[in-house]
Write an enzyme that holds these catalytic residues in place. Structure first.
Site, short mmCIF file in Angstrom:
data_model
loop_
_atom_site.label_atom_id
_atom_site.label_comp_id
_atom_site.label_asym_id
_atom_site.label_seq_id
_atom_site.Cartn_x
_atom_site.Cartn_y
_atom_site.Cartn_z
N ASP A 17 -5.07 5.00 -20.56
CA ASP A 17 -5.46 4.02 -21.21
C ASP A 17 -6.90 3.42 -21.58
OD1 ASP A 17 -2.56 3.66 -20.95
OD2 ASP A 17 -2.62 1.92 -19.99
N ARG A 97 -9.83 -9.77 -9.36
CA ARG A 97 -9.43 -9.85 -10.88
C ARG A 97 -11.40 -10.57 -11.78
NH1 ARG A 97 -7.98 -4.91 -11.12
NH2 ARG A 97 -5.94 -4.96 -11.70
N ASP A 126 -2.99 -10.06 -15.61
CA ASP A 126 -4.56 -9.23 -15.59
C ASP A 126 -5.37 -9.66 -17.28
OD1 ASP A 126 -4.39 -8.24 -13.01
OD2 ASP A 126 -4.23 -6.37 -13.76
N SER A 178 3.69 2.27 -11.79
CA SER A 178 2.10 1.82 -12.42
C SER A 178 1.84 1.31 -11.15
CB SER A 178 2.35 0.83 -13.78
OG SER A 178 0.59 0.02 -13.41
#
Length: 418
Positions: A17, A97, A126, A178
């Site tokens: 990605d 994050r 996210d 994932s």
């Protein structure tokens, strides 16, 4: 690169990605792309990532190791607060994050970039965590989330784009899961986990033994805390990073810290994930046991409410808020007495405290003993109970009056408690 070309900072992981996003930003907006890899403890060869980013078109690549800051300023404050989401999740992705966002903003300001880009999808949490953090730290920066605006809709589309634009990518086989990994945990989503009726396969585990395959012999570990922060395993001092890594190995061996849960995402849908947090689970249980020894009833009760709110703030991406900062002040004050040692037993997926000791212990054997003592007058309990139960006594009398036949002139009996 053209002179005076506008710059964008990309949160770069080296996967399909973000490799495609890097080239897409250049092709779509004409940006000079600066790739940033933030090391929060994930197992990566960052020299390979750097080479790959340059080959994909990045003008510059930053690799920033923030593991010490991650532990000191994000993991340990959350541990002290007891922060948890929906009673189970120990927030491994959540508190990484805001730190990653802080690094991105710092580099964007240093480089004079006009935008920050990320590879989070429009379905997940996210995107919210990255963007709320950036807005809190520098709201003048533009935010670009390609998955919400580009024409690529699938992994296959990304592979096609990569081939067309000669972007170096690894094997194109579909990944089963994932995953997100950092020093604190590793998470798994996708595959058979998308059906909540399916039992997850033990093949999902990367850090932990399956509990049934863990050693038949239990292991006892002693952890020492100072003001709520773990500082020793046994008699050995550790810095925060090494302490967590060591407990991850010990806990993983015994299958500790595996969580399979369906959670409520911030964006409204439910999702299912499997989390491995071996060291974190040991620390949470040890910290909780030590608090029970060193904090009074009112503090523990109120702090449980704080833990719930703290977890929700982190999950929702609200790290950089006045409320969270204020909660930290309360938590720091509450942890002044939380120093001592906890003895933990690990066995086939379970972890429990066997014993606690602290110079700040509120436990007094001379008060608690069932044997003879000279410090507690048991007769005092009668008056306490009478006053404690007085509202119930009054309510009970009222209820008895209601039960009397109408017109009855019988008087109620006397009540010694009154």
């Amino acid at each position: 690169m053209e002179k005076n070309q506008k710059k964008v900072v990309l949160a770069y992981s080296g996967g399909l990605d973000t490799s495609v996003i890097l080239k897409w930003l250049e092709n779509t907006y004409g940006y000079e792309v600066i790739a940033v890899c933030v090391n929060v403890g994930q197992k990566e060869d960052f020299s390979i990532l750097k080479k790959k980013a340059l080959e994909s078109g990045a003008s510059k690549v930053y690799v920033v190791n923030v593991q010490d800051e991650f532990v000191k300023d994000y993991i340990f404050p959350t541990l002290k607060a007891g922060g948890i989401y929906e009673n189970d999740y120990l927030l491994g992705t959540c508190f990484a994050r805001p730190l990653i966002s802080k690094v991105l903003v710092d580099i964007a300001e240093e480089e004079g970039a006009v935008a920050i880009a990320h590879g989070a999808t429009g379905k997940g949490n996210d995107q919210v965590r990255f963007e709320t953090s950036v807005k809190a730290l520098n709201p003048t920066l533009k935010l670009i989330a390609p998955w919400r605006i580009w024409d690529l809709k699938s992994r296959e589309d990304c592979i096609e784009y990569a081939v067309e634009h000669k972007i170096p990518i690894e094997a194109t086989k579909e990944k089963i899961y994932s995953r997100d990994e950092n020093l604190w945990h590793i998470s798994h989503e996708g595959g058979e986990l998308e059906d909540p009726w399916n039992e997850h396969s033990k093949e999902v585990y990367l850090w932990c033994n399956a509990p049934e395959e863990a050693p038949d012999q239990s292991e006892t570990v002693e952890i020492t805390f100072e003001k709520g922060i773990p500082v020793k395993i046994g008699s050995k001092d550790y810095d925060g990073v090494e302490l967590i890594k060591t407990l991850n190995k010990i806990g993983g061996k015994h299958g500790v810290g595996i969580l399979d849960m369906v959670e409520n995402r911030l964006v409204g849908m439910k999702s299912r994930g499997v989390y491995e947090t071996p060291g974190g689970t040991i620390l949470y249980e040890a910290h909780k046991a030590l608090e029970k020894l060193t904090l009074d009833k009112a503090m523990i009760s109120y702090k449980n409410d704080i833990a719930k709110k703290y977890g929700e703030l982190l999950y929702d991406g609200l790290w950089f808020t006045p409320l969270k900062q204020s909660l930290d002040s309360f938590v720091d004050c509450s942890q002044e007495a939380v120093s001592g040692t906890v003895k933990m037993k690990l066995y086939k997926g379970s972890v429990k405290a066997l014993g606690t000791k602290s110079k700040n212990s509120l436990y007094r054997e001379d008060f608690a003993t069932f044997g003879a003592d000279e410090v507690y007058n048991q007769k005092d309990a009668e008056g306490f109970i009478n006053l404690h139960a007085l509202p119930l006594t009054i309510q009970g009398l009222k209820n008895m009056e209601k039960k009397q036949p109408k017109g009855s002139k019988e008087k109620q009996g006397s009540f010694a408690v009154l």
